[in-house]
Write a protein that holds these residues in place. Sequence first.
Motif, PDB file in Angstrom:
ATOM      1  N   HIS A 255     -24.033  29.576  -8.295  1.00 34.42           N
ATOM      2  CA  HIS A 255     -23.018  29.070  -9.217  1.00 34.42           C
ATOM      3  C   HIS A 255     -23.208  27.597  -9.530  1.00 34.42           C
ATOM      4  O   HIS A 255     -23.115  27.164 -10.672  1.00 34.42           O
ATOM      5  N   VAL A 256     -23.445  26.835  -8.476  1.00 33.65           N
ATOM      6  CA  VAL A 256     -23.539  25.392  -8.681  1.00 33.65           C
ATOM      7  C   VAL A 256     -24.743  25.060  -9.564  1.00 33.65           C
ATOM      8  O   VAL A 256     -24.679  24.194 -10.429  1.00 33.65           O
ATOM      9  N   CYS A 311     -13.187  26.989   2.741  1.00 31.58           N
ATOM     10  CA  CYS A 311     -14.391  26.346   2.215  1.00 31.58           C
ATOM     11  C   CYS A 311     -14.080  25.662   0.895  1.00 31.58           C
ATOM     12  O   CYS A 311     -14.526  24.535   0.636  1.00 31.58           O
ATOM     13  N   ALA A 312     -13.320  26.344   0.061  1.00 32.41           N
ATOM     14  CA  ALA A 312     -12.978  25.756  -1.231  1.00 32.41           C
ATOM     15  C   ALA A 312     -12.197  24.464  -1.029  1.00 32.41           C
ATOM     16  O   ALA A 312     -12.415  23.466  -1.716  1.00 32.41           O
ATOM     17  N   LEU A 313     -11.322  24.503  -0.034  1.00 31.56           N
ATOM     18  CA  LEU A 313     -10.492  23.333   0.237  1.00 31.56           C
ATOM     19  C   LEU A 313     -11.342  22.132   0.630  1.00 31.56           C
ATOM     20  O   LEU A 313     -11.005  20.982   0.330  1.00 31.56           O
ATOM     21  N   ALA A 314     -12.460  22.398   1.282  1.00 30.33           N
ATOM     22  CA  ALA A 314     -13.269  21.307   1.816  1.00 30.33           C
ATOM     23  C   ALA A 314     -14.262  20.749   0.809  1.00 30.33           C
ATOM     24  O   ALA A 314     -14.947  19.776   1.104  1.00 30.33           O
ATOM     25  N   GLN A 315     -14.377  21.365  -0.349  1.00 32.39           N
ATOM     26  CA  GLN A 315     -15.414  20.929  -1.282  1.00 32.39           C
ATOM     27  C   GLN A 315     -15.012  19.687  -2.065  1.00 32.39           C
ATOM     28  O   GLN A 315     -13.861  19.534  -2.450  1.00 32.39           O
ATOM     29  N   LYS A 319     -17.502  22.554  -8.931  1.00 27.95           N
ATOM     30  CA  LYS A 319     -18.057  23.867  -9.211  1.00 27.95           C
ATOM     31  C   LYS A 319     -18.148  24.712  -7.943  1.00 27.95           C
ATOM     32  O   LYS A 319     -17.905  25.907  -7.947  1.00 27.95           O
ATOM     33  N   LYS A 320     -18.489  24.040  -6.839  1.00 26.07           N
ATOM     34  CA  LYS A 320     -18.569  24.753  -5.572  1.00 26.07           C
ATOM     35  C   LYS A 320     -17.190  25.236  -5.153  1.00 26.07           C
ATOM     36  O   LYS A 320     -17.044  26.321  -4.594  1.00 26.07           O
ATOM     37  N   LEU A 321     -16.193  24.439  -5.460  1.00 26.87           N
ATOM     38  CA  LEU A 321     -14.825  24.831  -5.142  1.00 26.87           C
ATOM     39  C   LEU A 321     -14.484  26.137  -5.858  1.00 26.87           C
ATOM     40  O   LEU A 321     -13.960  27.085  -5.267  1.00 26.87           O
ATOM     41  N   ALA A 323     -16.577  28.276  -6.968  1.00 27.07           N
ATOM     42  CA  ALA A 323     -17.434  29.342  -6.429  1.00 27.07           C
ATOM     43  C   ALA A 323     -16.821  29.921  -5.161  1.00 27.07           C
ATOM     44  O   ALA A 323     -16.746  31.137  -4.998  1.00 27.07           O
ATOM     45  N   TYR A 324     -16.378  29.057  -4.245  1.00 23.34           N
ATOM     46  CA  TYR A 324     -15.770  29.570  -3.014  1.00 23.34           C
ATOM     47  C   TYR A 324     -14.455  30.266  -3.300  1.00 23.34           C
ATOM     48  O   TYR A 324     -14.067  31.201  -2.603  1.00 23.34           O
ATOM     49  N   SER A 325     -13.741  29.803  -4.331  1.00 19.36           N
ATOM     50  CA  SER A 325     -12.508  30.508  -4.672  1.00 19.36           C
ATOM     51  C   SER A 325     -12.838  31.933  -5.107  1.00 19.36           C
ATOM     52  O   SER A 325     -12.070  32.856  -4.871  1.00 19.36           O
ATOM     53  N   SER A 326     -14.021  32.123  -5.717  1.00 17.19           N
ATOM     54  CA  SER A 326     -14.434  33.482  -6.076  1.00 17.19           C
ATOM     55  C   SER A 326     -14.614  34.333  -4.823  1.00 17.19           C
ATOM     56  O   SER A 326     -14.188  35.481  -4.779  1.00 17.19           O
ATOM     57  N   VAL A 327     -15.268  33.743  -3.809  1.00 18.82           N
ATOM     58  CA  VAL A 327     -15.445  34.481  -2.562  1.00 18.82           C
ATOM     59  C   VAL A 327     -14.088  34.928  -2.048  1.00 18.82           C
ATOM     60  O   VAL A 327     -13.888  36.077  -1.634  1.00 18.82           O
ATOM     61  N   SER A 328     -13.132  34.012  -2.108  1.00 24.04           N
ATOM     62  CA  SER A 328     -11.804  34.313  -1.610  1.00 24.04           C
ATOM     63  C   SER A 328     -11.132  35.414  -2.432  1.00 24.04           C
ATOM     64  O   SER A 328     -10.605  36.390  -1.886  1.00 24.04           O
ATOM     65  N   HIS A 329     -11.183  35.280  -3.747  1.00 23.93           N
ATOM     66  CA  HIS A 329     -10.485  36.265  -4.589  1.00 23.93           C
ATOM     67  C   HIS A 329     -11.144  37.631  -4.561  1.00 23.93           C
ATOM     68  O   HIS A 329     -10.465  38.646  -4.688  1.00 23.93           O
ATOM     69  N   MET A 330     -12.480  37.640  -4.415  1.00 21.60           N
ATOM     70  CA  MET A 330     -13.145  38.941  -4.359  1.00 21.60           C
ATOM     71  C   MET A 330     -12.787  39.649  -3.052  1.00 21.60           C
ATOM     72  O   MET A 330     -12.868  40.872  -2.966  1.00 21.60           O
ATOM     73  N   GLY A 331     -12.408  38.874  -2.032  1.00 21.46           N
ATOM     74  CA  GLY A 331     -11.972  39.479  -0.779  1.00 21.46           C
ATOM     75  C   GLY A 331     -10.791  40.415  -0.978  1.00 21.46           C
ATOM     76  O   GLY A 331     -10.705  41.473  -0.342  1.00 21.46           O
ATOM     77  N   TYR A 332      -9.885  40.055  -1.875  1.00 20.00           N
ATOM     78  CA  TYR A 332      -8.736  40.932  -2.149  1.00 20.00           C
ATOM     79  C   TYR A 332      -9.192  42.289  -2.653  1.00 20.00           C
ATOM     80  O   TYR A 332      -8.621  43.318  -2.315  1.00 20.00           O
ATOM     81  N   ILE A 333     -10.205  42.245  -3.499  1.00 19.25           N
ATOM     82  CA  ILE A 333     -10.664  43.520  -4.064  1.00 19.25           C
ATOM     83  C   ILE A 333     -11.208  44.412  -2.952  1.00 19.25           C
ATOM     84  O   ILE A 333     -10.958  45.614  -2.922  1.00 19.25           O
ATOM     85  N   MET A 334     -11.945  43.777  -2.006  1.00 23.86           N
ATOM     86  CA  MET A 334     -12.453  44.561  -0.884  1.00 23.86           C
ATOM     87  C   MET A 334     -11.301  45.185  -0.116  1.00 23.86           C
ATOM     88  O   MET A 334     -11.331  46.369   0.246  1.00 23.86           O
ATOM     89  N   VAL A 335     -10.279  44.386   0.164  1.00 19.88           N
ATOM     90  CA  VAL A 335      -9.119  44.907   0.902  1.00 19.88           C
ATOM     91  C   VAL A 335      -8.507  46.075   0.140  1.00 19.88           C
ATOM     92  O   VAL A 335      -8.206  47.131   0.702  1.00 19.88           O
TER      93      VAL A 335
END
Lengths: 513, 492
Positions: A255-256, A311-315, A319-321, A323-335
């Motif tokens: 992403h970055v 991770c997003a919080l620490a960026q 753009k990386k922020l 990107a990590y927010s995507s990791v977080s939001h895609m987690g919901y879909i997995m759940v």
Amino acid sequence: METSCLLTWIIFTPLIFGFIVALMPQSLESKFRKLALAQTLVNALLATYLYVHFDGSSYASQFVHLVSWLPDWGINYSVSIDGISLPLVMLTAYVAPVAILGTWPDIHHGGLKKEKFFVICLMALQTGMYGTFLSSDIFLFYFFWEVVLIPMFFMIGIWGGKDRIYATVKFFIYTMIGSLLMLVAIFWILKTGSEQFGAPTADMGKLSELAFSFDGTSLGSALMSPQSLLFFAFALAFVIKVPMVPFHTWLPDAHVQAPTVGSVFLAAVLLKMGTYGLMRIAIPFFPEAAHYFSSVFILLGVIGIIYGAFCALAQSDFKKLVAYSSVSHMGYIMVGLFAFQKVAIAGSLYQMINHGISAGGLFLIVGFLYERLHTRNLNEFGGLAKVVPLMAIGFMIMTLSSVALPGSNGFVGEFPILLGAFQTQPTFVLFAGTGVILGAIYALKAYQLVMLGPTTRSDLATLKDLNLKEVISLSILTIFVFGIGFFPKTFFWKSDASLENYANTLIQKVSSK
Amino acid sequence: MNLIDVFPLTALGASDFLNLGPVLILTFGAVLSILLGTHKDKGHYLAFGMSLASVLAAFLVNYAMVFSSDVSILGETLIFSPFTKTLSLMLLVFSGIAIFLTFGHDKKEGLLAEIYGLILFSVTGMILMVSTQHLLFMFIALEIMSLAIYVMVAMRRTSRFSAEAGLKYFILGGLASALFLYGSSLVFGATGSFQLESISYFLSSHPNPSYIYYVGLGLILTAMLFKVGAVPFHGWVPDVYQGASTNITGFMGAAVKFTAFMALTKISQHLVFVPQVSGLSWFQNYVWLIAAASMIYGNFVAISQNEIKRMLSFSTIAHTGYLLLGLCAMNVGETSSEDLIIYLFFYALSNLGAFAVISQFEEKNQKDLTLDQIAGIGLKHPLLGAFFTLFLLSMAGIPLTSGFIGKYGLFSSAVNSGEVPLVVIAVLTSVVSVYYYLRVIIYMFMKDSAGEEVTFQGLKGAGLAAFISAVATLQFGLFPRAIISFVKMISK
């Protein structure tokens, strides 16, 4: 079952335009991007026509187009659409013009190098994405799934940032590992299929009827059951694409480094190929294995939600922020997908669309800022709201959508997931719920650092607000943010029958054991 | 025993002559093109035209005869069936492309015009090789092919690498031929026949052959594995690939590999995969191990190469591994070699194309192109860059290209016959291979030239060869139906 070439047109229109661009002389360089826009508009029109004529009361595959391709191996070119792939196709069709309008190169700064090749890559990418969502033949699915890699590889590698080569190779190799193991699994089910049906077939509808043996008496026997092995081979390919923790490390890099339009496509559509694959193949083909191991996937999904948020919080890189927010939001879909609960599954499909809109919008904002100020460091912005009010409004809307504020589309996705999953996996959902709070923290922090607070830069006076193209692209997204937020039924009702049937079949298969 | 008993000569009929037609045309064409090549000014043009015309004529005769009834000549020594004639057709396609590839390149490298005649001689050997079931005749065909190849490898007279490569290949190749011959004689001693089918028949009725048979078989297999370049008999491959003139490397990677592998397949089918003989399971495991070793070694060593021809030479070792996997699969379930043939055909075309692109950028006597040298050429020469990308993706087995279809067929038949562990090894090493193929693409498109510029040679022949290969790679990647059905039909 009616036959129609419409889906074939949707898949191959980009490619046809790509050929036209390839044949055009270099002297027409300024026209290439316009042609790309025209192509996405044509596709959007075709998709709208498709949506209007799609029969929402039926869960059957519609607009089937079947052409014999490799009869010796039982492989056909066969495309069709149902309520699950419909929203994803619509997402692709609408995000594409938005992405192109929102990243129009600035001619005064010399435009983009190798414009022609770039436009061809964009078009090839769309063909691959449509093909993946529309295939109803497993070989064709794999074919398009892999084809998507090539244009994306070039887009990141040629037009990306400083570490683009590292990022693009990582992206390619990661995806390849997953998809080649998936290929072996495909061979296996095709073999079983040809033994059971008496003739080779690669039709997904038929293959999904196959039952693979599964022995859930102990963990060891469950792991070694053919069904589990197949499930893991498919799931690995898909969760890498999603990406699920711990297979997510390619995503921030890709992403970055990717150019803005690449990031938008990556976040909005490419990641959904992973969840779509889980929903379409991995879970319904191997339901018992998926159910047996669902806790693992939900756990990893929850870890993804929380870990991604932290991770997003620490960026400090904007753009990386995102990107990590995507990791977080895609987690919901997995759940949601692994909750094996009707509402949660529907929520997952909604969340796929909603994340596409909000992440796409946020990447556009990052692109606008980078184009103007040539930095993505959150600490180098500040107080921009006064100078660029339009951008501030657009950014606010996308942020609210991302934090799932009621009334925005994000809420429509995350709420049913949490609601539904709570009924089967309450403990996990308790933790997943914290992701909503964390999400608000990092998203609002980013907004605050960029738009509010004291100004830290001296060159803000020359900063231009959004131009017309950019306003239009954000406006389209805004319509969907609030449209879906307030009237979800209007947008999603055509998927209801398919989702209902999907969830019923799945839960019945799992509970009968 | 007299030679006449080994090769019983009988009168040839008209249909025998027609089936022998391609071989005869090629032989006379070879002699003529060598003679024409001596012309002072136009030698190269004349030899080129003559050789191309012979290949074309041989192709047409062969094509017209494909579905004529089976003919066996010299007491079943040479058998022309639709199957062998299809293989010959494929070989003729490769040699046609190789002749285009040579045209222009020969002037640049200062190769003599004899090279065209030598190509035809080697193709003659190859056609005989795929058409015979007789161990001794196989040896003769192998020598006809190899001798021409040895000369061609050493033909860059002003390059010491070429001389080194030629000598290395000749000495090791000679050793392999000797092993083959000795092995054949031992097998003859143990089974009383040179005919593969009779040996196979003998074995199925005598499940405990004398140990001499195993020794002989081991020697034969060693020789053939040397020819296909499998680990641990691969030592010659990188040096010969680099030292030989690029057009010859392309030709070897395509046609020699095809022929040698077809011969190995034929031998394995009849001498190794005989279910009645339990003692042969050791050999079956041996092929399995060599397949795994070739895949792993070839792919991992190719990663660290910075020179493109050398990289491709290790990649060809890896492809040998994939093909041996297909061979192992034939042991268990599949009895036909159709997936191997399709894979080899597609691979050979991509391989020829790749070397055609390389030859466009090579200077005279240059040993190899380095990655740094090709940096940025993809953007400077978009068409060649796109072709090369296509060929590399095809070798990596990515969809859109014929390589994917080939790999799909090969691996799926291997899974069908239960070779899942080996397929998993193949798939994982394929991921490794993706890395080094991508590296070339990355240098071509994503890096800027680092000063060491290569000059574009503008060879029309090589350009045409690359174009034909690219069209074929794409065509068979998208619409492989016709060729798959065809190969399936003839291998029944």
